[in-house]
Enzyme design. Structure first.
Site, PDB file in Angstrom:
ATOM      1  N   CYS A  60      56.641  40.302 -16.353  1.00 48.29           N
ATOM      2  CA  CYS A  60      55.077  40.408 -16.081  1.00 48.29           C
ATOM      3  C   CYS A  60      54.840  42.013 -15.763  1.00 48.29           C
ATOM      4  O   CYS A  60      55.349  42.521 -14.700  1.00 48.29           O
ATOM      5  CB  CYS A  60      54.684  39.453 -14.766  1.00 48.29           C
ATOM      6  SG  CYS A  60      53.133  39.974 -14.196  1.00 48.29           S
ATOM      7  N   GLU A  61      53.699  42.387 -16.655  1.00 52.56           N
ATOM      8  CA  GLU A  61      53.462  43.847 -16.536  1.00 52.56           C
ATOM      9  C   GLU A  61      52.605  44.072 -15.234  1.00 52.56           C
ATOM     10  O   GLU A  61      52.495  45.305 -14.880  1.00 52.56           O
ATOM     11  CB  GLU A  61      52.626  44.398 -17.573  1.00 52.56           C
ATOM     12  CG  GLU A  61      51.372  44.022 -17.835  1.00 52.56           C
ATOM     13  CD  GLU A  61      50.766  44.293 -19.036  1.00 52.56           C
ATOM     14  OE1 GLU A  61      49.456  44.375 -19.075  1.00 52.56           O
ATOM     15  OE2 GLU A  61      51.293  44.796 -19.994  1.00 52.56           O
ATOM     16  N   HIS A  62      52.105  42.962 -14.467  1.00 53.36           N
ATOM     17  CA  HIS A  62      51.431  43.432 -13.324  1.00 53.36           C
ATOM     18  C   HIS A  62      52.243  43.362 -11.995  1.00 53.36           C
ATOM     19  O   HIS A  62      51.996  44.138 -10.889  1.00 53.36           O
ATOM     20  CB  HIS A  62      50.527  42.227 -13.195  1.00 53.36           C
ATOM     21  CG  HIS A  62      49.453  41.966 -14.244  1.00 53.36           C
ATOM     22  ND1 HIS A  62      49.127  40.932 -14.705  1.00 53.36           N
ATOM     23  CD2 HIS A  62      48.836  42.899 -14.888  1.00 53.36           C
ATOM     24  CE1 HIS A  62      48.121  41.260 -15.788  1.00 53.36           C
ATOM     25  NE2 HIS A  62      47.922  42.434 -15.831  1.00 53.36           N
ATOM     26  N   HIS A  63      53.577  42.716 -12.007  1.00 52.41           N
ATOM     27  CA  HIS A  63      54.329  42.679 -10.884  1.00 52.41           C
ATOM     28  C   HIS A  63      55.718  43.188 -11.205  1.00 52.41           C
ATOM     29  O   HIS A  63      56.595  43.173 -10.354  1.00 52.41           O
ATOM     30  CB  HIS A  63      54.218  41.222 -10.361  1.00 52.41           C
ATOM     31  CG  HIS A  63      53.209  40.743  -9.831  1.00 52.41           C
ATOM     32  ND1 HIS A  63      52.387  39.815 -10.644  1.00 52.41           N
ATOM     33  CD2 HIS A  63      52.282  40.973  -8.788  1.00 52.41           C
ATOM     34  CE1 HIS A  63      51.209  39.459 -10.277  1.00 52.41           C
ATOM     35  NE2 HIS A  63      51.159  40.358  -9.126  1.00 52.41           N
ATOM     36  N   GLN A 101      51.602  37.149 -21.351  1.00 55.60           N
ATOM     37  CA  GLN A 101      52.013  36.285 -22.198  1.00 55.60           C
ATOM     38  C   GLN A 101      50.977  35.966 -23.300  1.00 55.60           C
ATOM     39  O   GLN A 101      51.408  35.841 -24.502  1.00 55.60           O
ATOM     40  CB  GLN A 101      52.243  34.886 -21.304  1.00 55.60           C
ATOM     41  CG  GLN A 101      52.572  33.822 -22.211  1.00 55.60           C
ATOM     42  CD  GLN A 101      52.678  32.359 -21.149  1.00 55.60           C
ATOM     43  OE1 GLN A 101      53.137  32.551 -20.235  1.00 55.60           O
ATOM     44  NE2 GLN A 101      52.614  31.262 -21.925  1.00 55.60           N
ATOM     45  N   HIS A 129      56.300  31.690 -14.722  1.00 54.42           N
ATOM     46  CA  HIS A 129      56.158  33.030 -14.189  1.00 54.42           C
ATOM     47  C   HIS A 129      56.664  33.207 -12.662  1.00 54.42           C
ATOM     48  O   HIS A 129      55.926  32.531 -11.996  1.00 54.42           O
ATOM     49  CB  HIS A 129      54.555  33.555 -14.157  1.00 54.42           C
ATOM     50  CG  HIS A 129      54.057  33.681 -15.624  1.00 54.42           C
ATOM     51  ND1 HIS A 129      53.912  35.007 -16.380  1.00 54.42           N
ATOM     52  CD2 HIS A 129      53.910  32.745 -16.630  1.00 54.42           C
ATOM     53  CE1 HIS A 129      53.513  34.652 -17.435  1.00 54.42           C
ATOM     54  NE2 HIS A 129      53.418  33.592 -17.732  1.00 54.42           N
ATOM     55  N   CYS A 131      56.263  35.427 -10.756  1.00 55.32           N
ATOM     56  CA  CYS A 131      55.441  35.928  -9.978  1.00 55.32           C
ATOM     57  C   CYS A 131      54.521  34.748  -8.986  1.00 55.32           C
ATOM     58  O   CYS A 131      53.938  35.006  -7.916  1.00 55.32           O
ATOM     59  CB  CYS A 131      54.420  37.067 -10.490  1.00 55.32           C
ATOM     60  SG  CYS A 131      53.381  36.639 -12.058  1.00 55.32           S
TER      61      CYS A 131
END
Length: 172
Positions: A60-63, A101, A129, A131
């Site tokens: 996940c590019e956010h976390h 995704q 996910h 996260c």
């Protein structure tokens, strides 16, 4: 209070770097080389080609926490087909980078459309996910499903055929 000279930690920095090189190898490969081989001698076959349950992992590019799942990729053969392992490689190529995704689903479809010269491509991804599973809401049951349908797959009959074949199961 941790002892960095402890046996279990001595090689951790090198292992960490090696692991992240592998996790994000999608940036170090050439997609054209990996994905360009197609075959035109298919005896006139012009129907559905589906590869389901392609397992992958991404981050996940956010976390920067993993998400793992299965991709189901299909197309209607036109003048050529792609080697079946190439469909796995397309998924892996785009999954091996920080990702969301939704973008991963679209990139797989767009790459196959370009390689095969057809609009008739579909992809459904079902992923967990970590996260979501391990922080915040800590929901270990849910999974995320994304889909991209183009060309003939936008038609109700073709979309239903594809979805009937994959019959989503969420066990990883």
């Amino acid at each position: 209070g941790e002892d960095p000279g402890r046996e279990g930690l001595l090689e951790t920095p090198r292992r960490f770097i090696d692991a992240y090189k592998e996790f994000f190898k999608g940036y170090n490969e050439d997609g054209v080389d990996i994905l360009s081989k197609t075959f035109s001698e298919v005896g006139g076959y012009d129907d559905l080609v589906l590869l389901k349950d392609i397992q992958f992992n991404s981050f996940c590019e956010h976390h920067m926490i993993p998400f793992i799942g299965k991709a189901h990729v299909a197309y209607f053969a036109k003048d050529r087909v792609v080697g079946l392992s190439k469909m796995n490689r397309i998924v892996d190529y785009y999954a091996k980078r920080p990702q969301v995704q939704e973008r991963l689903t679209l990139q797989i479809v767009e790459e196959l459309k370009k390689i095969l010269g057809t609009e008739d491509v579909a992809c459904v991804i079902d992923a967990k996910h970590l996260c979501v599973n391990s922080r915040g809401i800590s929901d270990i049951s849910s999974s995320t499903v994304t889909a991209e349908f183009s060309g003939r797959f936008k038609e109700k009959e073709s979309k239903r055929e594809f979805l009937d074949y994959i019959k989503l199961e969420t066990e990883f």
